[in-house]
Scaffold this active site. Structure first.
Site, PDB file in Angstrom:
ATOM      1  N   LYS A 186     -14.186   2.173  15.246  1.00 44.66           N
ATOM      2  CA  LYS A 186     -12.915   1.456  15.423  1.00 44.66           C
ATOM      3  C   LYS A 186     -12.369   1.634  16.840  1.00 44.66           C
ATOM      4  O   LYS A 186     -11.819   0.713  17.433  1.00 44.66           O
ATOM      5  CB  LYS A 186     -11.877   1.940  14.398  1.00 44.66           C
ATOM      6  CG  LYS A 186     -12.173   1.419  13.003  1.00 44.66           C
ATOM      7  CD  LYS A 186     -11.227   1.972  11.953  1.00 44.66           C
ATOM      8  CE  LYS A 186     -11.741   1.576  10.569  1.00 44.66           C
ATOM      9  NZ  LYS A 186     -10.945   2.134   9.482  1.00 44.66           N
TER      10      LYS A 186
ATOM     11  N   PHE B  12      -4.986   4.305  14.447  1.00 42.13           N
ATOM     12  CA  PHE B  12      -5.190   5.242  13.350  1.00 42.13           C
ATOM     13  C   PHE B  12      -6.332   4.745  12.474  1.00 42.13           C
ATOM     14  O   PHE B  12      -6.559   3.528  12.387  1.00 42.13           O
ATOM     15  CB  PHE B  12      -3.912   5.370  12.504  1.00 42.13           C
ATOM     16  CG  PHE B  12      -2.914   6.308  13.124  1.00 42.13           C
ATOM     17  CD1 PHE B  12      -2.224   5.938  14.275  1.00 42.13           C
ATOM     18  CD2 PHE B  12      -2.679   7.551  12.571  1.00 42.13           C
ATOM     19  CE1 PHE B  12      -1.318   6.805  14.867  1.00 42.13           C
ATOM     20  CE2 PHE B  12      -1.768   8.425  13.153  1.00 42.13           C
ATOM     21  CZ  PHE B  12      -1.089   8.043  14.299  1.00 42.13           C
TER      22      PHE B  12
ATOM     23  N   LYS C 230       8.483 -18.244  -8.713  1.00 39.44           N
ATOM     24  CA  LYS C 230       7.856 -17.137  -9.448  1.00 39.44           C
ATOM     25  C   LYS C 230       6.709 -17.662 -10.321  1.00 39.44           C
ATOM     26  O   LYS C 230       6.886 -18.651 -11.050  1.00 39.44           O
ATOM     27  CB  LYS C 230       8.902 -16.444 -10.323  1.00 39.44           C
ATOM     28  CG  LYS C 230       8.359 -15.189 -10.963  1.00 39.44           C
ATOM     29  CD  LYS C 230       9.369 -14.528 -11.861  1.00 39.44           C
ATOM     30  CE  LYS C 230       8.674 -13.438 -12.654  1.00 39.44           C
ATOM     31  NZ  LYS C 230       9.428 -13.057 -13.821  1.00 39.44           N
TER      32      LYS C 230
ATOM     33  N   ASP D 146      -5.042  -5.710   5.287  1.00 36.53           N
ATOM     34  CA  ASP D 146      -6.163  -6.442   5.872  1.00 36.53           C
ATOM     35  C   ASP D 146      -6.225  -7.882   5.358  1.00 36.53           C
ATOM     36  O   ASP D 146      -6.774  -8.754   6.016  1.00 36.53           O
ATOM     37  CB  ASP D 146      -7.474  -5.719   5.563  1.00 36.53           C
ATOM     38  CG  ASP D 146      -7.594  -4.433   6.380  1.00 36.53           C
ATOM     39  OD1 ASP D 146      -7.129  -4.435   7.531  1.00 36.53           O
ATOM     40  OD2 ASP D 146      -8.133  -3.434   5.855  1.00 36.53           O
TER      41      ASP D 146
ATOM     42  N   LYS E  13     -11.928  -1.754  18.930  1.00 32.20           N
ATOM     43  CA  LYS E  13     -10.551  -2.175  19.213  1.00 32.20           C
ATOM     44  C   LYS E  13     -10.105  -1.827  20.638  1.00 32.20           C
ATOM     45  O   LYS E  13      -8.950  -2.040  20.995  1.00 32.20           O
ATOM     46  CB  LYS E  13      -9.601  -1.583  18.169  1.00 32.20           C
ATOM     47  CG  LYS E  13      -9.969  -1.997  16.731  1.00 32.20           C
ATOM     48  CD  LYS E  13      -8.887  -1.685  15.712  1.00 32.20           C
ATOM     49  CE  LYS E  13      -9.421  -1.922  14.301  1.00 32.20           C
ATOM     50  NZ  LYS E  13      -8.375  -1.998  13.273  1.00 32.20           N
TER      51      LYS E  13
ATOM     52  N   ASN F 150       0.847  -1.207   0.000  1.00 29.11           N
ATOM     53  CA  ASN F 150       0.000   0.000   0.000  1.00 29.11           C
ATOM     54  C   ASN F 150       0.876   1.248   0.000  1.00 29.11           C
ATOM     55  O   ASN F 150       2.098   1.159   0.014  1.00 29.11           O
ATOM     56  CB  ASN F 150      -0.984  -0.018   1.169  1.00 29.11           C
ATOM     57  CG  ASN F 150      -0.287  -0.027   2.509  1.00 29.11           C
ATOM     58  OD1 ASN F 150       0.429   0.900   2.846  1.00 29.11           O
ATOM     59  ND2 ASN F 150      -0.480  -1.106   3.276  1.00 29.11           N
TER      60      ASN F 150
HETATM   61  N1  CTP Z   1      -4.681  -2.512  12.107  1.00 29.30           N
HETATM   62  C1  CTP Z   1      -4.053  -3.619  12.666  1.00 29.30           C
HETATM   63  N2  CTP Z   1      -4.120  -4.818  12.042  1.00 29.30           N
HETATM   64  C2  CTP Z   1      -4.772  -4.962  10.886  1.00 29.30           C
HETATM   65  C3  CTP Z   1      -5.425  -3.845  10.301  1.00 29.30           C
HETATM   66  C4  CTP Z   1      -5.340  -2.632  10.934  1.00 29.30           C
HETATM   67  O1  CTP Z   1      -3.456  -3.493  13.727  1.00 29.30           O
HETATM   68  N3  CTP Z   1      -4.820  -6.149  10.300  1.00 29.30           N
HETATM   69  C5  CTP Z   1      -4.617  -1.203  12.809  1.00 29.30           C
HETATM   70  C6  CTP Z   1      -3.951  -0.097  12.041  1.00 29.30           C
HETATM   71  O2  CTP Z   1      -2.575   0.000  12.354  1.00 29.30           O
HETATM   72  C7  CTP Z   1      -4.696   1.147  12.524  1.00 29.30           C
HETATM   73  C8  CTP Z   1      -6.069   0.627  12.861  1.00 29.30           C
HETATM   74  O3  CTP Z   1      -5.911  -0.774  13.011  1.00 29.30           O
HETATM   75  O4  CTP Z   1      -4.132   1.668  13.704  1.00 29.30           O
HETATM   76  C9  CTP Z   1      -7.141   0.942  11.849  1.00 29.30           C
HETATM   77  O5  CTP Z   1      -6.891   0.319  10.670  1.00 29.30           O
HETATM   78  P1  CTP Z   1      -7.868   0.424   9.378  1.00 29.30           P
HETATM   79  O6  CTP Z   1      -7.240  -0.369   8.303  1.00 29.30           O
HETATM   80  O7  CTP Z   1      -8.182   1.832   9.092  1.00 29.30           O
HETATM   81  O8  CTP Z   1      -9.176  -0.192   9.887  1.00 29.30           O
HETATM   82  P2  CTP Z   1      -9.788  -1.594   9.738  1.00 29.30           P
HETATM   83  O9  CTP Z   1     -10.128  -2.037  11.096  1.00 29.30           O
HETATM   84  O10 CTP Z   1      -8.904  -2.481   8.927  1.00 29.30           O
HETATM   85  O11 CTP Z   1     -11.153  -1.298   9.000  1.00 29.30           O
HETATM   86  P3  CTP Z   1     -11.519  -1.077   7.457  1.00 29.30           P
HETATM   87  O12 CTP Z   1     -10.465  -1.765   6.642  1.00 29.30           O
HETATM   88  O13 CTP Z   1     -12.853  -1.667   7.363  1.00 29.30           O
HETATM   89  O14 CTP Z   1     -11.523   0.407   7.250  1.00 29.30           O
END
Ligand code: CTP
Length: 405
Positions: free
Chosen positions: A338, A324, A290, A280, A342, A211
């Site tokens: 969130k 975040f 490969k 995610d 969390k 990303n």
């Molecule tokens: N985070 C994490 N582990 C993951 C995904 C996210 O610890 N697998 C943490 C990120 O570091 C951030 C927070 O969770 O501090 C929010 O992440 P975000 O990707 O915005 O939220 P999600 O819970 O993944 O929700 P969505 O993808 O539905 O927006």
């Protein structure tokens, strides 16, 4: 403020019209209890005399490498070692360019290279020179190597034009320096884990899913926490950034590696700030060889990664957790969700579609929501300034008995 008393500040004055403001800055720092050792470049001496600084600072003024020995034996090394902080105010475009290139052709630039003390640079110049991409690139290089760039003020410049590039008033510069010494010890004895940058999920030995996260926000937080005296572990996905001074950096690639690294430390830390953009999803079965382009269409099965922050929230034993949320719509609503889900103490949210906010920028516009529901919105700011605010909020939780800090 006790923090600055007895500290040795090496003040570099370069040749700009704002050099006169450095006289008042010297006076203010001295009144606050610091020892101020002034180094003037040759051009600076055209604007203010050496004598003025000597009288105000109470120390001999260092002006060149080859002149008579003054207070110290090998002037540039002695001052570099003595310094608790080096401040360059005003810093001309020429000085900034030399510093960014690592040139050491006079006493000031040599001292700068020889010191291990933190360095503050206060640019002061004509707006066009300040906005010139070359100057901006040079300032960015300095920041990248851990130099703190003090933001110039806007207003009427000596050359008649109006814009950004003015040296801030001596009181503002002095306050920033006082704040630096005031804050250095405020997180002493605390262990803080910061995650930064994006993770890479392997597809095969060559390819990955990644990303756009650069790590700038997390690195700025780690740098600021270390400056406040905390023991900082920065667990970072791939990033072009250097480890900030005083920070232990552990590089990881995938979400699984980040999760392992974080869990290893979780029991022992007082706070976790999860600024990493954790993927995610990961590829269900990454190939060991490969993958060849034999198919016209390629479906790649993905499976959900564990949510590291969610897991930490479920096993909290007094740690402060800051998460975040990068959103593209309904920022407040999603971020609140969130925070609760969390089990966080704070969530820092931003709309990544806004100008100047989000990935790979030096600035961001955030809002912070506390676990008690307070919402604070901040204007577009540098990530380094936001790091300061985030850590102030973290420290403020100190009063609350349920938290370790
Ligand atoms: N985070 C994490 N582990 C993951 C995904 C996210 O610890 N697998 C943490 C990120 O570091 C951030 C927070 O969770 O501090 C929010 O992440 P975000 O990707 O915005 O939220 P999600 O819970 O993944 O929700 P969505 O993808 O539905 O927006």
């Amino acid at each position: 403020m006790a923090g600055i008393a007895g500290k040795n500040i090496v003040l570099g004055v370069t040749g700009g019209i704002a050099a006169y403001k450095a006289v008042e800055l010297t006076s203010r720092l001295k009144k606050a209890g610091a020892e101020v050792h002034v180094i003037m470049t040759r051009a600076a001496q055209k604007f203010v005399t050496e004598l003025t600084f000597r009288e105000i600072s109470g120390h001999a003024v260092a002006t060149d490498m080859w002149g008579k020995l003054q207070e110290f034996h090998v002037e540039h090394i002695a001052l570099a070692q003595l310094a608790d902080l080096v401040v360059i105010a005003p810093a001309t475009a020429n000085f900034i360019a030399k510093a960014a290139a690592g040139i050491a052709d006079d006493l000031l630039t040599t001292t700068l290279l020889a010191t291990k003390a933190p360095i503050f640079v206060a640019p002061a110049m004509n707006t066009n020179m300040y906005e010139n991409p070359l100057t901006q690139r040079n300032l960015e290089s300095l920041r990248r190597f851990g130099v703190h760039v003090m933001e110039p003020a806007e207003g009427q410049l000596a050359c008649g034009v109006s814009g950004k590039g003015r040296l801030p008033e001596p009181s503002a510069l002095a306050n920033e320096i006082l704040h630096f010494f005031g804050r250095t010890q405020s997180l002493k004895g605390r262990r803080i884990l910061v995650t930064a940058a994006g993770t890479r999920e392997p597809i095969d030995p060559v390819r990955y899913i990644g990303n756009r996260s650069s790590g700038k926000m997390g690195y700025a937080i780690a740098a600021e926490a270390a400056m406040r005296g905390a023991e900082v572990l920065l667990v970072s996905g791939p990033s072009a950034l250097q480890a900030p001074a005083g920070v232990k950096l552990l590089r990881v690639e995938s979400a699984a590696e980040m999760r392992d690294a974080v869990w290893k430390e979780y029991e022992a830390v007082d706070a976790v700030i999860m600024s990493a953009a954790v993927a995610d999803y990961r590829v269900k079965a990454a190939a060991s060889e490969k993958i060849k382009k034999t198919q016209d269409e390629w479906m790649l099965p993905l499976v959900k990664n564990p949510d590291i922050l969610y897991e930490l929230g479920q096993h909290k034993k007094g740690q402060i957790l800051i998460g975040f949320a990068a959103e593209t719509q309904n920022v407040l609503e999603y971020a609140r969700g969130k925070l609760e889900k969390k089990n966080l103490d704070y969530i820092v949210a931003n709309d990544v579609t806004e100008d100047g906010a989000g990935f790979n920028t030096d600035t961001n516009r955030i809002l912070m929501i506390s676990r008690t529901g307070e919402v604070e919105r901040f204007p577009l700011m540098r990530k380094t300034e936001l790091a300061d605010i985030i850590l102030d909020r973290l420290e403020a939780l100190d009063d609350e008995t349920s938290c370790k800090i």
